[in-house]
Design an enzyme around this catalytic site. Structure first.
Site, PDB file in Angstrom:
ATOM      1  N   SER A 542     -70.973 -11.275  -1.531  1.00  0.00           N
ATOM      2  CA  SER A 542     -72.427 -10.918  -1.047  1.00  0.00           C
ATOM      3  C   SER A 542     -73.141 -11.782  -1.092  1.00  0.00           C
ATOM      4  CB  SER A 542     -71.993 -10.710  -3.367  1.00  0.00           C
ATOM      5  OG  SER A 542     -73.535 -10.711  -2.717  1.00  0.00           O
ATOM      6  N   TYR A 555     -74.274 -12.397 -11.809  1.00  0.00           N
ATOM      7  CA  TYR A 555     -73.663 -11.746 -10.534  1.00  0.00           C
ATOM      8  C   TYR A 555     -73.287 -12.772  -9.391  1.00  0.00           C
ATOM      9  CZ  TYR A 555     -72.610  -8.268  -6.925  1.00  0.00           C
ATOM     10  OH  TYR A 555     -71.705  -7.717  -5.644  1.00  0.00           O
TER      11      TYR A 555
END
Ligand code: ZN
Length: 664
Positions: A542, A555
């Site tokens: 990410s 996350y």
């Protein structure tokens, strides 16, 4: 009444639907009629099946129309080479755009009967491949069938059958030794009925034989199912390496009762070395299977097989012929089962289907007096026959990722789905995994429809559970027989500032976004190392790793762990030619379940209305681009392919360009 070609197609499909009459392009049919001629009145013509097409599901376009008169005049020739024959056939085509006519066309032309069917029926082969086959055929099928000793298809065989017919014009057809059956008649109904009647009679004969005698006492017992599974886990990677010397192969594993009975029979070693049931099978199965002793050095046994094939080639080849892949296509393992190989699972499945028919023919012929096959020299003539190899050349060229087996986690989400579709488009076989069994099955079915072949396997998988991963990998072993790459993509997101984040949410994020990647990668790396063919792992990471955002702590921290995991994997596995890379996407909304759940929270974090979020992500990147799942899939395909062969330990952003996420 149907016009001649349509009636022929109808009858050919009936034959093609019956697996015991012939498989995958084996067999051919014809009808004689008159066709318009550009120079005058309609002329005698022959419709015959084109080379390389299958009777099963055939269509009018698979048949070729030829001028009959010049074809029949070729009968006066003493001999004719294959090249000359093919050139003559092409010159006799009424429609020059029609497919190349069957190599057995002259057989159809020389017999002056209106309709002719030629099949490689199992039951007829079992009779014709038995010691004293001629006597047995006469006893079981009567005296209206001509007996033609083995001769390779082509001009000489056609002439031999036509000569025999001239001496016995009341015959119903002919049995070709080690090859198959021909029937003819005044119309298609008769030729077809004769095929069915003779084959049924032969089948009844063998059913009786099987009631009276058993195929063979078992030489050894099958391993229990759990031990077969463990054997496969330990040794399949080695076997795949052994059969992938020229090109990577898929393997399919079979251990149903019929296969186990065959491979465990005491007679197996003797019978399996005799030769093919019909030369027509050899193009896919090779002349001989490899009889693999499961408890001895496997690679050495595979090498010995290949060396033997090379000697066979050296001994019989003609100038200009090239050695085909010398590895076995059928591997019989007493106690364990059968492996078949192919460029993909469909191909490996076809080899298994053909060999199952061969198994039944060998068994029945053994019961009826002793199985026989063509000699090695004759087998070579067909296996390396340019006219047979031509059939294979009709297959489309292989795509970039052909023969690669790629497992994708989180495959039913937006990004996972796009990756699966693109990889299948580029030729790969994919294992699509996700939590929900019905969703992965549907996706696999969709991908297989798209490919027109069995190129996807749907497997339910929970990346956080070791047992689930072990089960999924066991399914991949049976269906595809190998693994070349993993796209570690499954992920979950939770939005909360750290002061409000619950322990449960934190742990859930770490379990899926960090531990899940570890467990899948660990299992994959063990397999890839044992296989010794290199490999590629691609982690979907990410933009949050280089440039974290607020309220995304659980996350971002887990994704950072995934990133370090990938880098260490790259360091540890470079010497095994296993490459490990990351893709960092940002703001991929389309089809994303992850975004649907977190978009309202993410919008709140930035002080935006939920509907404005996508535009916000688009505006903040340098290219002002909307990042799509397809863009991520392109990066993944690149990192799996040989185009990135010199790249490992790297991350590739797919985010439209974000200055704050530039590597530092
Ligand atoms: Zn044939």
């Amino acid at each position: 009444m149907l016009p001649p070609r349509e009636a022929l197609v109808y009858r050919s499909r009936l034959i093609g639907d019956e697996e015991t009459l012939g498989l995958f392009g084996g067999g051919n049919t014809s009808t004689k009629c008159r066709l318009p001629d550009m120079l005058g009145p309609p002329q005698p013509a022959l419709w015959v099946k084109g080379s390389g097409s299958d009777l099963k599901g055939c269509e009018p376009r698979h048949f070729s129309p030829l001028r009959l008169d010049p074809l029949q005049r070729l009968f006066e020739r003493g001999q004719m080479s294959d090249e000359e024959m093919v050139a003559c056939l092409e010159r006799c085509l009424v429609d020059p755009k029609a497919p190349r006519p069957s190599v057995e066309t002259l057989l159809h032309a020389f017999i002056p009967q209106p309709d002719i069917d030629h099949t490689h029926a199992d039951a007829i082969l079992a009779l014709a491949n038995t010691r004293h086959g001629q006597t047995l055929i006469r006893r079981v099928l009567g005296n209206r069938l001509l007996w033609i000793p083995y001769i390779q298809p082509g001009f000489a065989l056609s002439k031999r059958v036509a000569d025999a017919y001239r001496r016995a014009p009341d015959a119903h057809g002919a049995v070709l030794e080690q090859h198959g059956l021909i029937t003819w008649g005044p119309d298609g109904r008769t030729s077809y009925a004769r095929t069915v009647a003779y084959v049924s009679t032969a089948e009844r004969y063998f059913a009786q034989q099987r009631r009276r005698r058993v195929w063979s006492a078992a030489g050894r017992a099958a391993l229990p199912a759990a031990r077969r599974e463990a054997w496969l886990e330990a040794w399949l990677p080695v076997i795949r390496r052994g059969v992938s010397r020229q090109r990577k192969m898929h393997l399919a594993y079979w251990d149903d009762p019929e296969v186990l009975e065959f491979v465990n029979a005491r007679r197996l070693p003797a019978v399996a070395r005799i030769g093919p049931a019909t030369p027509d099978h050899m193009l896919r199965t090779k002349r001989l299977p490899l009889l693999l002793r499961p408890d001895a050095a496997l690679l050495r046994q595979l090498e010995r097989y290949a060396a033997e094939h090379r000697r066979y080639f050296e001994r019989y080849h003609q100038p200009g012929q090239a050695l085909q892949d010398p590895s076995p296509r059928v591997i019989l393992m007493p106690g364990v089962g059968m492996l078949t190989t192919g460029k993909d699972a469909t191909d490996a499945g076809m080899v298994a289907t053909l060999y199952r028919h061969a198994m039944r023919i060998m068994r029945d012929a053994t019961l009826a007096g002793g199985y026989t096959a063509v000699s090695a020299r004759e087998a070579f003539g067909v296996e390396y026959w340019p006219l047979e190899l031509y059939k294979l050349s009709l297959a489309p060229p292989e795509a970039e990722l052909s023969r690669e087996i790629v497992l994708i986690t989180g495959a039913t989400g937006g990004i996972g789905r796009a990756i699966a579709h693109l990889l299948v488009d580029r030729g790969a076989s994919v294992v699509v995994t996700d939590l929900k069994p019905s969703a992965v099955q549907e996706l696999a079915a969709e991908l297989n429809r798209q490919a027109g072949r069995r190129r996807a396997l749907g497997v339910a998988l929970d990346v956080t559970r070791e047992a689930s991963i072990a089960q999924a990998f066991a399914q991949v072993r049976r269906a595809f027989g190998g693994l070349d790459a993993v796209v570690s993509n499954a992920g979950v997101a939770a939005v909360a500032s750290i002061d409000r984040l619950s322990l449960q949410e934190w742990e859930r994020s770490l379990a899926v976004n960090a531990t899940g990647h570890f467990l899948v990668a660990r299992a994959a790396v063990r397999w890839l190392r044992a296989q010794g063919l290199g490999g590629s792992l691609v982690f979907i990471s990410s933009k949050n790793v280089p440039a974290p955002g607020k309220e995304f702590g659980a996350y971002s921290a887990a994704k950072a762990a995934e990133t370090q995991l990938a880098r260490v994997l790259a360091i540890e596995n470079g010497e095994h030619n296993i490459r490990v890379n990351l893709v960092n996407p940002d703001g991929v909304f389309e089809g994303s379940g992850l975004w649907q759940t977190i978009a309202p929270d993410r919008a709140r974090s930035y002080g935006l209305a939920p509907a404005a979020l996508e535009a916000f992500y688009q505006q903040r990147n340098l290219l002002r681009a909307k990042v799509l799942p397809r863009d991520v899939a392109e990066a993944v395909a690149f990192l799996i392919s040989a185009r990135s062969a010199k790249t490992t330990g790297c991350f590739l952003p797919v985010d439209g360009g974000l200055r704050e996420a530039f590597p530092r």
